[in-house]
Design an enzyme around this catalytic site. Structure first.
Site, PDB file in Angstrom:
ATOM      1  N   LEU A 157      10.228 -13.112  -7.407  1.00  0.00           N
ATOM      2  CA  LEU A 157       9.207 -12.521  -6.561  1.00  0.00           C
ATOM      3  C   LEU A 157       8.502 -13.638  -5.802  1.00  0.00           C
ATOM      4  O   LEU A 157       8.355 -14.754  -6.304  1.00  0.00           O
ATOM      5  CB  LEU A 157       8.171 -11.756  -7.401  1.00  0.00           C
ATOM      6  N   ASP A 158       8.048 -13.346  -4.590  1.00  0.00           N
ATOM      7  CA  ASP A 158       7.280 -14.324  -3.823  1.00  0.00           C
ATOM      8  C   ASP A 158       5.998 -14.679  -4.567  1.00  0.00           C
ATOM      9  O   ASP A 158       5.487 -13.896  -5.373  1.00  0.00           O
ATOM     10  CB  ASP A 158       6.913 -13.756  -2.452  1.00  0.00           C
ATOM     11  N   LYS A 159       5.461 -15.836  -4.273  1.00  0.00           N
ATOM     12  CA  LYS A 159       4.247 -16.310  -4.937  1.00  0.00           C
ATOM     13  C   LYS A 159       3.126 -15.281  -4.881  1.00  0.00           C
ATOM     14  O   LYS A 159       2.459 -15.012  -5.890  1.00  0.00           O
ATOM     15  CB  LYS A 159       3.782 -17.624  -4.288  1.00  0.00           C
ATOM     16  N   THR A 194       3.308 -12.059  -4.348  1.00  0.00           N
ATOM     17  CA  THR A 194       3.699 -10.712  -4.756  1.00  0.00           C
ATOM     18  C   THR A 194       3.561 -10.616  -6.267  1.00  0.00           C
ATOM     19  O   THR A 194       4.044 -11.477  -6.992  1.00  0.00           O
ATOM     20  CB  THR A 194       5.159 -10.402  -4.351  1.00  0.00           C
ATOM     21  N   ARG A 231       9.075  -7.525   3.480  1.00  0.00           N
ATOM     22  CA  ARG A 231       8.146  -8.037   4.480  1.00  0.00           C
ATOM     23  C   ARG A 231       8.809  -8.145   5.848  1.00  0.00           C
ATOM     24  O   ARG A 231       8.212  -7.799   6.879  1.00  0.00           O
ATOM     25  CB  ARG A 231       7.608  -9.386   4.024  1.00  0.00           C
TER      26      ARG A 231
END
Length: 325
Positions: free
Chosen positions: A147-149, A151, A247
């Site tokens: 997961l993105d930082k 998120t 996104r």
């Protein structure tokens, strides 16, 4: 050239102080590379990071040192080549002998990477379990998907190599269901949408992703849950797992994720009234949360389903949006 021997402090940083005592006619990156135990590319990276200073200013790489200049070079300690265990709190939703499901908080990086060697999900789990699958390599042990930082939400991390491979294969076959809760700017044209658009590296900015025809296929299914004043609250299902896919796809259709500073900065200024600006003020990160996972256990075949509600920061924003819409 007069050079003081490098000094190392308690944190492992090494400082060089170089006094230029004669004209050199060379760029500063080349000049330092020839005199210090560092390559020209390392010097260039240190300049970009603001760790090379002349007269208390960061020079350009093309700067020509002058007689009397004092050049101060700070070299940070090398980043570890392997992830190390750290005693960091992490919410574990499920654990057995083969893998874990964790609820990652926003602001925590999934695994060590340049610039983020510590404080990640992997550092925390290594402290908890001692060992993770080596399939992902030294810096990404156990990572099945990331997961993105900024998120939050559910992530699968493998402890066992065989289990890791089976989970990765299931993910590639689209047998792991991943659903997110998100909020986007504006209103979708329909209550349900399916976006099929290839995602790859942005041609002009390699740090970003974009819809790039002919790159990697990407499919996202979107369902509107609520309609707010100038935004929609969504449930989003990933059918593929490209970097930044949700996104990028929402930005591609003209409805970027609220709070996304990479793909939708300042989007609130395109709407009339105070509501969009007030909503934007209430968010300190992108409104994106990995809320649901469902898949068959890689050993027993039993169906596993996990869900987690919106964290407090996003829940408070959603409640305000409902109340004022």
């Amino acid at each position: 050239m007069k050079r003081v021997d490098p000094v190392e402090d308690r944190t492992g940083h090494v400082t060089y102080r170089v006094e230029v005592d004669e004209p050199c006619g060379e760029r500063i990156d080349r000049y330092l590379a020839e005199r210090l135990s560092l390559s020209r590319s390392q010097i260039a990276a240190l300049i970009d990071a603001g760790l090379v200073r002349v007269a208390d200013r960061v020079p350009k790489k093309s700067y020509l040192p002058e007689t009397g200049d004092l050049i101060v070079v700070q070299v940070p300690p090398p980043e570890p080549t392997e992830a190390v265990a750290q005693d960091i709190p992490i919410e574990i939703v499920f654990e057995d002998e083969g893998f874990l499901v964790v609820n990652k908080p926003a602001g925590m990086v999934a695994h060590p990477a340049p610039g983020h060697p510590h404080g990640t999900v992997i550092n925390a789990l290594l402290h908890h379990v001692g060992k993770l699958s080596t399939v992902g390599g030294a810096r990404r042990p156990g990572i099945v998907h990331r997961l993105d930082k900024d998120t939050s939400g559910l992530m699968i991390v493998a402890k066992d190599e065989t289990v890791h491979r089976r989970l990765a294969e299931a993910l590639a076959r689209r047998e792991i269901t991943r659903r997110y809760l998100a909020a986007c700017w504006g209103h979708l044209p329909d209550d349900t949408l399916r976006v099929e658009a290839d995602v790859g590296r942005h041609r002009a900015d390699r740090k970003r992703m974009a819809v790039v025809p002919g790159s990697r296929p990407a499919v996202t299914e979107i369902e509107r849950l609520e309609r707010w004043t100038s935004a929609d609250y969504l449930k989003v299902r990933l059918l593929t797992g490209r970097t930044h896919q949700i996104r990028v796809h929402l930005r591609h259709i003209g409805h970027p994720v609220i709070g996304d500073q990479q793909y939708g900065p300042g989007w609130e200024r395109g709407f009339e009234g105070r509501w969009p600006r007030e909503l934007a003020k209430r968010l300190n990160r992108q409104f994106l949360h990995a809320a649901e996972l469902a898949f068959k256990h890689p050993v027993s075949g039993r169906l596993l389903e996990f869900s987690t509600s919106l964290p407090e920061d996003l829940a408070a924003v959603a409640e305000w949006a409902r109340r004022t819409s």
